[in-house]
Design an enzyme around this catalytic site. Structure first.
Site, PDB file in Angstrom:
ATOM      1  CG  ASP A  17       4.094  13.638  17.676  1.00 52.20           C
ATOM      2  OD1 ASP A  17       3.968  14.876  17.740  1.00 52.20           O
ATOM      3  OD2 ASP A  17       3.521  12.872  18.478  1.00 52.20           O
ATOM      4  CB  SER A  18       6.565  15.367  21.043  1.00 50.49           C
ATOM      5  OG  SER A  18       5.186  15.057  21.165  1.00 50.49           O
ATOM      6  CB  CYS A  80       4.445  17.313  15.780  1.00 51.16           C
ATOM      7  SG  CYS A  80       4.547  18.296  17.276  1.00 51.16           S
ATOM      8  CD  GLU A 153       3.662  10.078  24.390  1.00 52.66           C
ATOM      9  OE1 GLU A 153       4.402   9.126  24.706  1.00 52.66           O
ATOM     10  OE2 GLU A 153       3.536  10.472  23.211  1.00 52.66           O
ATOM     11  CB  CYS A 184      -2.684  17.920  19.777  1.00 54.38           C
ATOM     12  SG  CYS A 184      -1.412  16.887  20.554  1.00 54.38           S
ATOM     13  CG  HIS A 186      -0.172  12.919  21.653  1.00 52.69           C
ATOM     14  ND1 HIS A 186       0.791  13.666  21.018  1.00 52.69           N
ATOM     15  CD2 HIS A 186       0.488  11.991  22.384  1.00 52.69           C
ATOM     16  CE1 HIS A 186       1.994  13.219  21.369  1.00 52.69           C
ATOM     17  NE2 HIS A 186       1.834  12.200  22.198  1.00 52.69           N
TER      18      HIS A 186
HETATM   19  N1  DGL Z   1       1.459  15.564  19.087  1.00 53.39           N
HETATM   20  C1  DGL Z   1       2.025  16.860  19.082  1.00 53.39           C
HETATM   21  C2  DGL Z   1       1.137  17.900  18.467  1.00 53.39           C
HETATM   22  O1  DGL Z   1       0.447  17.570  17.535  1.00 53.39           O
HETATM   23  C3  DGL Z   1       2.829  17.282  20.277  1.00 53.39           C
HETATM   24  C4  DGL Z   1       2.191  17.215  21.614  1.00 53.39           C
HETATM   25  C5  DGL Z   1       3.204  17.589  22.679  1.00 53.39           C
HETATM   26  O2  DGL Z   1       4.282  17.000  22.674  1.00 53.39           O
HETATM   27  O3  DGL Z   1       2.915  18.473  23.494  1.00 53.39           O
HETATM   28  O4  DGL Z   1       1.132  19.031  18.844  1.00 53.39           O
END
Ligand code: DGL
Length: 260
Positions: A17-18, A80, A153, A184, A186
């Protein structure tokens, strides 16, 4: 028993993931596959992905996947949504099983008629969720909610700022929605808040259904449940945040972007 840092992992599954969002998927994977080893990659120096051009995210996903394969990954979980929505076709050419987080959430959400989707700008702009749900005859409301990523984050998921932002985003959500896809990885950390603001909505995230899909296809595996985390940003900041998120990271290694 502390793992020998030099022992090779047994056919590990690579997850990326990011940043810390993919830990929601990793934790679900560890629950259903306790005998598997994992490599987790958090691209913390380059988060967020969702506001970057799709070609750039495709390049990041390609580089990280190559890195994970070089470390011995036998399969990849793209934890992600942003990368899943723009890079899957590339990654499926790599010759190992590749799992995304979009299809499993769509399958869950398709039980409902009116479905909402929140995600990054790139995910919502890709139309990946909308197209799949509309093809199944569902009514879809989609909204980009990018501020949720830095909120997580920065460790602010329980802070008043998270509530302010969530209220702002959910203002326009239609009353007839039955379910809301947290598109997402997150966002599951914001579940308690979102459930408080919209208690009538079924909140759907990809973690559990993705983990089930991986377990069904790959099976229990020969490992010991060891996880090695790779990050491109500050390893100590990452370790502390992972700890707060309940996903303790014992082995964290720094990867220089030039090494990708
Ligand atoms: N957690 C990621 C997603 O599911 C990336 C969020 C991001 O870095 O903008 O899209």
């Amino acid at each position: 028993m502390s793992p020998d840092a030099h022992a090779p992992l047994e056919q590990p599954i690579g997850v990326f993931d990011s940043g810390v969002g993919g830990l929601t998927v990793l934790e679900a994977l560890r629950r259903v596959l306790p005998g598997r080893d994992f490599l987790y990659f958090g691209d913390t120096a380059r988060v967020p992905y969702g506001s970057k051009p799709p070609e750039l995210v495709r390049r990041f996903a390609w580089e990280i996947s190559g890195f994970l394969l070089r470390q011995g990954a036998a399969a990849l979980v793209v934890a992600c949504n942003t990368a899943s929505s723009v890079a899957l076709d590339d990654l499926r050419r790599l010759g190992v099983p590749v799992f995304d987080v979009i299809e499993p959430a769509v399958a869950e959400a398709a039980r409902h008629t009116h479905v909402g989707v929140i995600g990054t700008r790139a995910t919502v702009a890709s139309g990946a969720y909308q197209a799949r749900l509309e093809a199944r005859g569902r009514r879809v409301w989609a909204l980009a909610t990018p501020l949720f990523v830095p909120i997580v984050e920065e460790g602010l998921w329980n802070d008043g700022v998270a509530e302010l932002v969530a209220r702002h985003y959910l203002e326009g959500a239609p009353d007839e929605l039955e379910a809301l896809i947290l598109g997402c990885t997150h966002y599951p950390y914001l579940k308690p808040l979102l459930a408080r603001l919209r208690p009538e909505l079924r909140l759907i995230d990809s973690a559990e259904p993705t983990a089930r899909a991986v377990a069904e296809r790959l099976g229990p595996g020969p490992g010991t449940g060891r996880v090695v985390h790779y990050v491109t940003g500050d390893p100590e900041a990452y370790r502390a945040l992972a700890e707060r998120l309940g996903a303790g990271a014992d082995e964290v290694r720094k990867v220089e972007l030039g090494a990708l």
